[in-house]
Design a protein around this motif. Structure first.
Motif, short mmCIF file in Angstrom:
data_model
loop_
_atom_site.label_atom_id
_atom_site.label_comp_id
_atom_site.label_asym_id
_atom_site.label_seq_id
_atom_site.Cartn_x
_atom_site.Cartn_y
_atom_site.Cartn_z
N GLN A 47 42.52 36.80 51.99
CA GLN A 47 43.77 37.54 52.18
C GLN A 47 43.52 39.05 52.15
N TYR A 99 35.85 35.97 42.09
CA TYR A 99 37.08 35.80 42.85
C TYR A 99 37.02 34.50 43.63
N SER A 102 44.10 39.65 40.39
CA SER A 102 44.45 38.33 40.90
C SER A 102 44.46 37.31 39.77
N ASP A 137 41.99 34.50 47.76
CA ASP A 137 42.27 35.91 47.47
C ASP A 137 41.40 36.84 48.31
N THR A 178 43.59 44.79 43.73
CA THR A 178 44.29 43.54 44.03
C THR A 178 43.45 42.34 43.58
N LEU A 179 42.18 42.37 43.90
CA LEU A 179 41.30 41.28 43.50
C LEU A 179 41.13 41.22 41.98
N ASN A 203 43.67 34.43 40.07
CA ASN A 203 42.54 33.52 40.31
C ASN A 203 41.19 34.15 40.00
N SER A 204 41.18 35.37 39.43
CA SER A 204 39.90 36.01 39.16
C SER A 204 39.60 35.97 37.67
#
Length: 124
Positions: A36, A29, A13, A33, A9-10, A15-16
């Motif tokens: 969560q 990260y 993301s 994120d 998931t990370l 945003n990663s």
């Protein structure tokens, strides 16, 4: 969510990003994120048990009589179908009759017994 799913998931993301330092690559990260994912892991693997202060005190009293090393005796005491110390404690905590515990009653009792940091004290 498993720990591997958390990593995936990370990694996926929006945003990663992946950065390289020397011969190693690592993910960068962003806080929303990470927070969560940690929240999801907490809910999956260590959900909070809500208890009153008197219920928490009952757990502490019980632990003073039956330390963790006595868990085998707590869980099984006597022949099949007979009461157990765990059933008795669960009944004191959740108000059910002998042998009337649900799976959730037993799970919450054991979580509170083994991991008191998971307990959230609520009003009586």
């Amino acid at each position: 969510m498993t720990f591997y799913e958390a990593i995936e998931t990370l990694a996926n993301s929006k945003n990663s990003r992946v950065e390289t330092k020397g011969n190693s690559s690592y993910g960068v990260y962003y806080a929303p994120d990470v927070v969560q994912v940690i929240h999801q892991l907490h809910e999956e693997y260590a959900p909070t048990v809500e208890m009153t202060q008197s219920q928490l005190d009952e757990i502490a009293r019980f632990k003073s009589i039956f330390p963790t090393r006595a868990l085998a005796d707590i869980i099984y005491n006597g022949q099949d179908g007979e009461w157990t110390y765990l059933d008795e404690l669960s009944g004191h905590l959740w108000g059910h009759s002998q042998q009337g515990a649900t799976n959730k009653n037993i799970e919450d009792t054991m979580k509170a017994y083994l991991y008191p940091e998971l307990v959230k004290v609520v009003d009586d």
